[in-house]
Design a protein around this motif. Structure first.
Motif, mmCIF file in Angstrom:
data_model
loop_
_atom_site.group_PDB
_atom_site.id
_atom_site.type_symbol
_atom_site.label_atom_id
_atom_site.label_comp_id
_atom_site.label_asym_id
_atom_site.label_seq_id
_atom_site.Cartn_x
_atom_site.Cartn_y
_atom_site.Cartn_z
ATOM 1 N N ASP A 1 0.848 -1.184 0.000
ATOM 2 C CA ASP A 1 0.000 0.000 0.000
ATOM 3 C C ASP A 1 0.889 1.243 0.000
ATOM 4 O O ASP A 1 1.446 1.619 1.034
ATOM 5 C CB ASP A 1 -0.929 -0.007 1.198
ATOM 6 N N LEU A 2 1.038 1.867 -1.176
ATOM 7 C CA LEU A 2 1.897 3.048 -1.289
ATOM 8 C C LEU A 2 1.364 4.237 -0.495
ATOM 9 O O LEU A 2 2.124 5.161 -0.197
ATOM 10 C CB LEU A 2 2.068 3.441 -2.752
ATOM 11 N N SER A 3 0.077 4.225 -0.133
ATOM 12 C CA SER A 3 -0.468 5.347 0.632
ATOM 13 C C SER A 3 0.130 5.411 2.038
ATOM 14 O O SER A 3 -0.042 6.398 2.742
ATOM 15 C CB SER A 3 -1.994 5.287 0.695
ATOM 16 N N GLU A 4 0.866 4.385 2.437
ATOM 17 C CA GLU A 4 1.540 4.388 3.736
ATOM 18 C C GLU A 4 2.950 4.971 3.647
ATOM 19 O O GLU A 4 3.654 5.041 4.652
ATOM 20 C CB GLU A 4 1.594 2.964 4.283
ATOM 21 N N TYR A 5 3.374 5.373 2.442
ATOM 22 C CA TYR A 5 4.723 5.884 2.210
ATOM 23 C C TYR A 5 4.673 7.343 1.770
ATOM 24 O O TYR A 5 3.634 7.828 1.337
ATOM 25 C CB TYR A 5 5.414 5.079 1.097
ATOM 26 N N THR A 6 5.815 8.006 1.856
ATOM 27 C CA THR A 6 5.960 9.314 1.237
ATOM 28 C C THR A 6 6.802 9.135 -0.015
ATOM 29 O O THR A 6 7.458 8.105 -0.200
ATOM 30 C CB THR A 6 6.630 10.332 2.189
ATOM 31 N N ALA A 7 6.781 10.145 -0.882
ATOM 32 C CA ALA A 7 7.508 10.084 -2.144
ATOM 33 C C ALA A 7 8.167 11.431 -2.397
ATOM 34 O O ALA A 7 7.879 12.423 -1.724
ATOM 35 C CB ALA A 7 6.544 9.750 -3.289
ATOM 36 N N GLU A 8 9.036 11.465 -3.399
ATOM 37 C CA GLU A 8 9.695 12.700 -3.810
ATOM 38 C C GLU A 8 9.239 13.053 -5.216
ATOM 39 O O GLU A 8 9.166 12.182 -6.084
ATOM 40 C CB GLU A 8 11.207 12.521 -3.789
ATOM 41 N N VAL A 9 8.942 14.337 -5.443
ATOM 42 C CA VAL A 9 8.532 14.792 -6.765
ATOM 43 C C VAL A 9 9.744 14.742 -7.700
ATOM 44 O O VAL A 9 10.768 15.360 -7.429
ATOM 45 C CB VAL A 9 7.942 16.222 -6.719
#
Length: 119
Positions: A32-40
């Motif tokens: 579940d990627l909604s549990e992670y942060t990401a970089e633009v």
């Protein structure tokens, strides 16, 4: 609702998931990627959007780091104030576009999904 990515036998991760991964490998688990942060990675603002999509519409390609594996996704940003390198989190939205504005029967489509919000 989850932002579901798939990890395959070879360790690679795909978003969205596919029935077969690189080299024909099969899915092993969901993430579940909604549990992670990401970089633009990059972003753009579209001024000529499809029917029912907000205008202007800022889109971003983001990169998640999941156990050392890079996973990229594209989606709407929650704001026009976004820059390359910003840290973002996925935010669930019930309607990414106006269901009645397109040519397809509204009940035949899913309208929800995720936008990326700067942290």
């Amino acid at each position: 609702m989850t932002m579901e990515a798939i990890r395959y036998e070879d360790g690679s991760i795909s978003y969205p998931g596919h029935p077969r991964g690189p080299g024909g490998t099969v899915p092993e688990e969901t993430i579940d990627l909604s549990e992670y942060t990401a970089e633009v990675v990059t972003w753009t603002t579209s001024m000529a959007t499809p029917p029912g999509v907000r205008e202007p519409n800022t889109l971003a390609i983001v990169e998640f780091d999941v156990d050392g594996e890079s996973v990229r996704a594209i989606g709407q940003a929650t704001t026009d104030e976004i820059e390359t390198g910003d840290e973002v989190r996925p935010v669930y939205v019930e309607e990414l576009r106006e269901p009645g504005a397109g040519i397809r029967e509204p009940d035949s489509q899913e309208w929800d999904g995720y936008r990326f919000e700067p942290i």
